[in-house]
Write a protein that holds these residues in place. Sequence first.
Motif, PDB file in Angstrom:
ATOM      1  N   CYS A   1       0.834  -1.198   0.000  1.00 10.44           N
ATOM      2  CA  CYS A   1       0.000   0.000   0.000  1.00 10.44           C
ATOM      3  C   CYS A   1       0.872   1.252   0.000  1.00 10.44           C
ATOM      4  O   CYS A   1       2.052   1.200   0.332  1.00 10.44           O
ATOM      5  CB  CYS A   1      -0.943  -0.025   1.195  1.00 10.44           C
TER       6      CYS A   1
ATOM      7  N   GLY B   1       3.703  -2.951   3.659  1.00 13.56           N
ATOM      8  CA  GLY B   1       3.123  -4.279   3.466  1.00 13.56           C
ATOM      9  C   GLY B   1       4.057  -5.276   4.129  1.00 13.56           C
ATOM     10  O   GLY B   1       5.161  -4.904   4.543  1.00 13.56           O
TER      11      GLY B   1
ATOM     12  N   SER C   1      -4.374  -3.955   3.888  1.00  9.83           N
ATOM     13  CA  SER C   1      -3.104  -4.419   4.446  1.00  9.83           C
ATOM     14  C   SER C   1      -3.054  -4.310   5.964  1.00  9.83           C
ATOM     15  O   SER C   1      -3.444  -3.302   6.557  1.00  9.83           O
ATOM     16  CB  SER C   1      -1.991  -3.576   3.814  1.00  9.83           C
TER      17      SER C   1
END
Length: 311
Positions: free
Chosen positions: A198, A257, A219
Amino acid sequence: MSEHPKYLWWNGEPVAWADATVHVSDIAWSATGAVFEGIRAYWNEEQEELYVFRLHEHMQRLKDSSKMVRLPIDVTVDDLIEITVELLRRNGSREDTYIFPLVYFGGARTGRSDPAKLRGDLLITTDPRPSHLGTGVKQRAKMSSWTRISDNVMPPRVKNISNYRNGQLATYEVKLDGYDVALLLGPDGKVSEAPGACVMFVKNDQLITPDPASGILESITRDSIMTLAREDLGMPVIERRVDRTELYTADEIFLCGTMAEITPIVEIDRFQMGDGGIGPVTSELERLFTEAVRGNEPKRESWRTAVEASA
Ligand SMILES: *Cc1c(COP(=O)(O)O)cnc(C)c1O
């Protein structure tokens, strides 16, 4: 160190690595519906303890993903946690480790079109994978010409193996053009995410990130960082639609992430971010995140599952 762990988990039991084989005719279709998780465990050298990061949330998401692709598995989230801890112990994992649970359609050569017959086979592997937190890694990004998949096409919310073709196309494109990492826009032309990570940016002392309906994978790292920014830095965090050009004038940008951890982006489409170095908010979040994952602070203990190492 050997090139593979001694054991993996396969359909209800630990199996020696070399014995875990499937027939070659299964490979084409077994992965189309397959869903997975990527989870990191961090070794704390002083405490001689391995901490799995947010294991419960990852296993809950695996169950949700397997439901959504109609490949049910008959193990609970608690079972999945126990299996994973037991596997890490059995493999004697005493270093940073990547845990990869996969639910796939076994025997997929026939019968894959009948949803009533679908069931998931479960595989879990654990492999050494060093963290890059604190190494000063920086990346240059480019907006890909590929569009991010959307909810009515290939639901991005699900960690479905098939979805990753989209990110691969974008990654290959930008790497061949000399960049490190791709960013993708959704069908609405708004910023979605990077392949497998992300995006967050800092502007005017606010942390801004595309909202869950922007075609992102929700996430767990993103959630953790939003919590750290709000609670530990007292920073406003805003989830909303994001225009591409907002990124060009951001003060700081980073990806987050399980794989990316926190990866600072210092250039996008040849616009330099700030002074081209790692920004102060990114550095501070990276420090807080590192302490949380490694178990060097008490506040985020609920995010960690300790694997009592076997002797
Ligand atoms: C797994 C994944 C992420 C990161 O999610 P985490 O829960 O932080 O690991 C972001 N985007 C995509 C497409 C992913 O598959």
